[in-house]
Write a protein that holds these residues in place. Structure first.
Motif, PDB file in Angstrom:
ATOM      1  N   LEU A  31      -7.388  12.595 -13.522  1.00  0.00           N
ATOM      2  CA  LEU A  31      -7.315  12.999 -11.958  1.00  0.00           C
ATOM      3  C   LEU A  31      -8.694  13.732 -11.746  1.00  0.00           C
ATOM      4  N   VAL A  32      -8.985  14.769 -12.547  1.00  0.00           N
ATOM      5  CA  VAL A  32      -9.920  15.819 -12.249  1.00  0.00           C
ATOM      6  C   VAL A  32     -11.382  15.042 -12.536  1.00  0.00           C
ATOM      7  N   SER A  33     -11.372  14.458 -13.726  1.00  0.00           N
ATOM      8  CA  SER A  33     -12.566  13.727 -14.251  1.00  0.00           C
ATOM      9  C   SER A  33     -13.054  12.534 -13.236  1.00  0.00           C
ATOM     10  N   PHE A  45      -4.037   9.294 -19.064  1.00  0.00           N
ATOM     11  CA  PHE A  45      -5.730   9.404 -18.419  1.00  0.00           C
ATOM     12  C   PHE A  45      -5.678   8.247 -17.405  1.00  0.00           C
ATOM     13  N   ALA A  46      -5.378   6.946 -17.728  1.00  0.00           N
ATOM     14  CA  ALA A  46      -5.624   5.912 -16.883  1.00  0.00           C
ATOM     15  C   ALA A  46      -4.742   5.874 -15.583  1.00  0.00           C
ATOM     16  N   LEU A  47      -3.462   6.305 -15.971  1.00  0.00           N
ATOM     17  CA  LEU A  47      -2.801   6.661 -14.657  1.00  0.00           C
ATOM     18  C   LEU A  47      -3.197   7.732 -13.701  1.00  0.00           C
ATOM     19  N   GLY A  48      -4.014   8.791 -14.261  1.00  0.00           N
ATOM     20  CA  GLY A  48      -4.157   9.858 -13.431  1.00  0.00           C
ATOM     21  C   GLY A  48      -5.736   9.284 -12.773  1.00  0.00           C
ATOM     22  N   ALA A  49      -6.306   8.471 -13.404  1.00  0.00           N
ATOM     23  CA  ALA A  49      -7.741   7.896 -12.868  1.00  0.00           C
ATOM     24  C   ALA A  49      -7.436   6.969 -11.846  1.00  0.00           C
ATOM     25  N   ALA A  50      -6.523   6.339 -11.999  1.00  0.00           N
ATOM     26  CA  ALA A  50      -6.098   5.404 -10.958  1.00  0.00           C
ATOM     27  C   ALA A  50      -5.879   5.730  -9.692  1.00  0.00           C
ATOM     28  N   VAL A  51      -5.324   6.888  -9.502  1.00  0.00           N
ATOM     29  CA  VAL A  51      -5.078   7.764  -8.258  1.00  0.00           C
ATOM     30  C   VAL A  51      -6.437   7.498  -7.316  1.00  0.00           C
ATOM     31  N   PRO A  52      -7.669   8.183  -7.554  1.00  0.00           N
ATOM     32  CA  PRO A  52      -8.786   8.089  -6.747  1.00  0.00           C
ATOM     33  C   PRO A  52      -9.336   6.836  -6.503  1.00  0.00           C
ATOM     34  N   LEU A  53      -9.066   5.968  -7.455  1.00  0.00           N
ATOM     35  CA  LEU A  53     -10.019   4.719  -7.372  1.00  0.00           C
ATOM     36  C   LEU A  53      -8.953   4.080  -6.438  1.00  0.00           C
ATOM     37  N   LEU A  54      -7.722   4.009  -6.433  1.00  0.00           N
ATOM     38  CA  LEU A  54      -6.934   3.295  -5.471  1.00  0.00           C
ATOM     39  C   LEU A  54      -7.145   3.915  -3.955  1.00  0.00           C
ATOM     40  N   ALA A  55      -7.292   5.298  -3.853  1.00  0.00           N
ATOM     41  CA  ALA A  55      -7.546   5.871  -2.830  1.00  0.00           C
ATOM     42  C   ALA A  55      -8.636   5.358  -1.951  1.00  0.00           C
ATOM     43  N   ALA A 105      -5.874  12.812  -2.200  1.00  0.00           N
ATOM     44  CA  ALA A 105      -5.032  11.999  -3.088  1.00  0.00           C
ATOM     45  C   ALA A 105      -4.934  12.617  -4.358  1.00  0.00           C
ATOM     46  N   VAL A 106      -6.127  12.959  -4.838  1.00  0.00           N
ATOM     47  CA  VAL A 106      -6.259  13.768  -6.305  1.00  0.00           C
ATOM     48  C   VAL A 106      -5.565  15.067  -6.100  1.00  0.00           C
ATOM     49  N   SER A 107      -5.656  15.909  -4.933  1.00  0.00           N
ATOM     50  CA  SER A 107      -5.157  17.044  -4.835  1.00  0.00           C
ATOM     51  C   SER A 107      -3.483  17.249  -4.853  1.00  0.00           C
ATOM     52  N   ILE A 141      -5.382  24.354  -8.315  1.00  0.00           N
ATOM     53  CA  ILE A 141      -6.656  25.146  -7.944  1.00  0.00           C
ATOM     54  C   ILE A 141      -7.635  24.749  -9.023  1.00  0.00           C
ATOM     55  N   GLY A 142      -7.450  24.512 -10.034  1.00  0.00           N
ATOM     56  CA  GLY A 142      -8.615  24.005 -11.027  1.00  0.00           C
ATOM     57  C   GLY A 142      -9.362  22.593 -10.788  1.00  0.00           C
ATOM     58  N   GLY A 143      -8.299  21.630 -10.295  1.00  0.00           N
ATOM     59  CA  GLY A 143      -8.738  20.354  -9.969  1.00  0.00           C
ATOM     60  C   GLY A 143      -9.626  20.507  -8.665  1.00  0.00           C
ATOM     61  N   LEU A 144      -9.240  21.368  -7.599  1.00  0.00           N
ATOM     62  CA  LEU A 144     -10.098  21.379  -6.542  1.00  0.00           C
ATOM     63  C   LEU A 144     -11.444  22.125  -6.694  1.00  0.00           C
TER      64      LEU A 144
END
Length: 223
Positions: free
Chosen positions: A52-54, A146-156, A173-175, A202-205
């Motif tokens: 998600l974060v990366s 990792f792939a599941l988390g990374a798919a969130v911003p991609l789909l958004a 979406a990432v938040s 907070i770390g992700g933001l």
């Protein structure tokens, strides 16, 4: 002489039975070792959060200087593949090193026990092997998470036409996903929910904001 089971001396109060049942259930729950989940839970939560974060930060950085949605999506997808492979390999090597250390320790303990006349029972040997970390399990969990988390911003980002709106949707979406993954990891691991979710959120933001700001700054200088 017949015993009267209805005599108050021989009856168990209903409240006592309920209390005993509750204590037994609580005892059984306490016996469950949540640390057994640590092998896959740590890898899965770390992998999903990192994805998600990366990828979210990467796409925010690209979106700061490029308005083309294809560029953002391709960059995010490349990061997904590279990140999942990196997480899988890194987790495998790390957990395998831990496995080697624990196997060596078990061997030393067995040798010391044999010298002192204390032999390892088959049941103890089985329990020791079951408690050992599994490199393949941790590696697969880390890569998939990792792939599941990374798919969130991609789909958004994939369905938003306007660049500014797309950046806002990706950040939102990432938040939300960060808060959900932080909550899920805390619940499964029986950790404090509020603190765990807040740290991840907070770390992700901060990561997305720093990436966006620095990339925007460098892009504005024409580099």
């Amino acid at each position: 002489m017949a015993t009267n089971l209805n005599d108050p001396k021989f009856t168990v109060p209903e409240n006592d039975v309920e209390q005993q049942t509750a204590l037994e259930l609580e005892h059984n729950d306490d016996e469950f070792d949540y640390s057994k989940r640590s092998q896959w839970l740590r890898a899965a939560v770390l992998g999903a959060t990192d994805g998600l974060v990366s990828i979210g930060s990467l796409m925010m950085g690209v979106g700061a200087v490029k308005q083309d949605v294809k560029t953002m999506i391709l960059t995010g997808f490349a990061g997904l593949v590279a990140g999942a492979c990196s997480m899988a390999i890194g987790e495998y090597v790390s957990v395998y090193s831990q496995l080697d250390i624990e196997l060596a320790q078990i061997k030393r303990d067995n040798e010391r026990g044999n010298q002192n006349g204390v032999l390892q029972t088959p049941q103890q040997d089985k329990e020791d092997k079951e408690s050992l970390p599994n490199p393949l399990q941790a590696s697969a969990a880390s890569a998939l998470a990792f792939a599941l988390g990374a798919a969130v911003p991609l789909l958004a980002a994939a369905f938003i036409k306007y660049d500014k709106a797309r950046l806002g949707v990706v950040a939102a979406a990432v938040s939300v996903a960060l808060a959900v993954f932080g909550w899920l990891g805390a619940v499964l691991g029986k950790a404090p929910v509020v603190q765990s979710s807040a740290r991840v959120f907070i770390g992700g933001l901060l990561a997305m904001a720093i990436t966006f700001g620095l990339t925007k700054l460098i892009g504005s200088q024409g580099l």
